[in-house]
Design an enzyme around this catalytic site. Structure first.
Site, PDB file in Angstrom:
ATOM      1  N   LYS A 175      80.681 -23.081 -92.068  1.00 51.49           N
ATOM      2  CA  LYS A 175      81.460 -22.079 -91.338  1.00 51.49           C
ATOM      3  C   LYS A 175      82.929 -22.129 -91.756  1.00 51.49           C
ATOM      4  CE  LYS A 175      80.032 -24.125 -87.664  1.00 51.49           C
ATOM      5  NZ  LYS A 175      79.714 -24.583 -86.300  1.00 51.49           N
ATOM      6  N   THR A 207      87.978 -20.178 -77.733  1.00 55.61           N
ATOM      7  CA  THR A 207      86.965 -20.519 -78.738  1.00 55.61           C
ATOM      8  C   THR A 207      86.220 -21.801 -78.381  1.00 55.61           C
ATOM      9  OG1 THR A 207      88.672 -21.670 -80.026  1.00 55.61           O
ATOM     10  CG2 THR A 207      88.217 -19.364 -80.608  1.00 55.61           C
ATOM     11  N   GLY A 209      83.457 -24.101 -77.471  1.00 55.02           N
ATOM     12  CA  GLY A 209      82.006 -24.016 -77.517  1.00 55.02           C
ATOM     13  C   GLY A 209      81.438 -23.026 -78.511  1.00 55.02           C
ATOM     14  N   THR A 210      82.254 -22.534 -79.441  1.00 54.69           N
ATOM     15  CA  THR A 210      81.729 -21.556 -80.404  1.00 54.69           C
ATOM     16  C   THR A 210      80.659 -22.169 -81.303  1.00 54.69           C
ATOM     17  OG1 THR A 210      83.649 -22.040 -81.813  1.00 54.69           O
ATOM     18  CG2 THR A 210      83.744 -20.036 -80.478  1.00 54.69           C
ATOM     19  N   GLY A 211      80.857 -23.414 -81.730  1.00 52.59           N
ATOM     20  CA  GLY A 211      79.863 -24.062 -82.586  1.00 52.59           C
ATOM     21  C   GLY A 211      78.553 -24.291 -81.853  1.00 52.59           C
ATOM     22  N   CYS A 212      78.649 -24.734 -80.606  1.00 53.60           N
ATOM     23  CA  CYS A 212      77.452 -24.939 -79.783  1.00 53.60           C
ATOM     24  C   CYS A 212      76.715 -23.619 -79.583  1.00 53.60           C
ATOM     25  CB  CYS A 212      77.835 -25.498 -78.412  1.00 53.60           C
ATOM     26  SG  CYS A 212      78.811 -27.014 -78.431  1.00 53.60           S
TER      27      CYS A 212
END
Length: 269
Positions: A175, A207, A209-212
């Site tokens: 990413k 942003t 928790g965007t990866g989760c």
């Protein structure tokens, strides 16, 4: 048939990341969510102030209890925290290689707190990466897994994606949100080659928790039968909407959460 997806991750009491974000994303994407807790954290939108780890054997006990009773159509792995938990998760999943497994290598919190012990990186690389259908590191995580400098451009992102795939995952999504540009491209490395997904950077501090959220949406789509490439396209569109609608929430004073239910809720209702 409604698919069942299991998250193996840490807990975020403020609700924006970890298993709380995973369960919200699962629900928003139309799958039944389950959660195995690897760690309890004391955190909010401003940062992590404490971590209490679940004993590795009890992490394994939770995983085994779910699989003993429930059909699991996909697994998402988030915060692993230490080598013992990584070993326990790898051992518990070793007999379930027939289902999609998405690994989001959670290593550093938004506020800078370390969420993965250094000695756990080796175990994560050796034991868990070969189980992955899809690995989803951001640029600092990709660099840490490879013991290399952080990628600064598309060519370096592509090279690291291919190097990570050589460690065992069927596919790797690197990413590009940390790139210093107006664009936020991601690159997917699969057996068929490299595939780029373009996106404009959204100007927001919300942003958390965007990866989760992205990795959970990916697991949901894989559970429903999508290919890695199809899952990435669908999950990225979902996350973009969640980030764009984050301003409709009023949660905390730091890095706020995304709006997981942006397609389902009306403002103020």
């Amino acid at each position: 048939m409604i698919r069942n997806v299991l998250s193996i991750a840490g807990s975020d009491p403020s609700g924006g990341a970890g298993i709380q974000a995973d369960l919200k994303a699962f629900s928003a994407r139309g799958v039944y969510g389950m959660a195995v807790v690897t760690a309890l954290t004391a955190q909010n939108t401003q940062g992590v102030s404490g971590v209490h780890l679940v004993p590795p054997q009890f992490v394994a006990d939770q995983i085994n209890a779910v699989f003993a009773d429930v059909r699991v159509d996909a697994v998402k792995i988030g915060m692993i925290a230490n080598a013992g938990i990584a070993e326990a998760v790898a051992a518990a999943l070793a007999g379930h290689r027939d289902i999609p497994i998405v690994i989001d290598p959670v290593m550093i919190a938004k506020g800078g707190a370390a969420l993965l012990a250094p000695e756990a990186v080796d175990v994560l690389t050796r034991r868990l990466l070969p189980l992955a259908t899809l690995l989803t590191p951001n640029l600092p995580e990709a660099a840490a897994l490879l013991h290399q400098p952080v990628a600064a451009n598309r060519a370096e992102m592509a090279a690291q994606a291919e190097q990570l795939r050589a460690l065992g995952p069927a596919a790797v999504l690197v990413k590009g949100g940390h790139l210093e540009s107006d664009e936020s491209p991601d690159v997917l490395a699969t057996a068929d080659g490299l595939h780029w997904f373009e996106a404009r950077r959204v100007p927001t501090k919300n942003t958390h928790g965007t990866g989760c959220t992205l990795s959970s949406a990916l697991a949901a789509e894989l559970a429903k039968g999508a290919s890695a490439r199809e899952a990435v396209a669908i999950a990225k569109e979902y996350l973009a909407g969640a980030v764009a609608a984050a301003g409709s929430l009023s949660v905390g004073s730091g890095h706020g959460p995304v709006q997981h239910f942006h397609a389902l809720w009306k403002d103020g209702e």
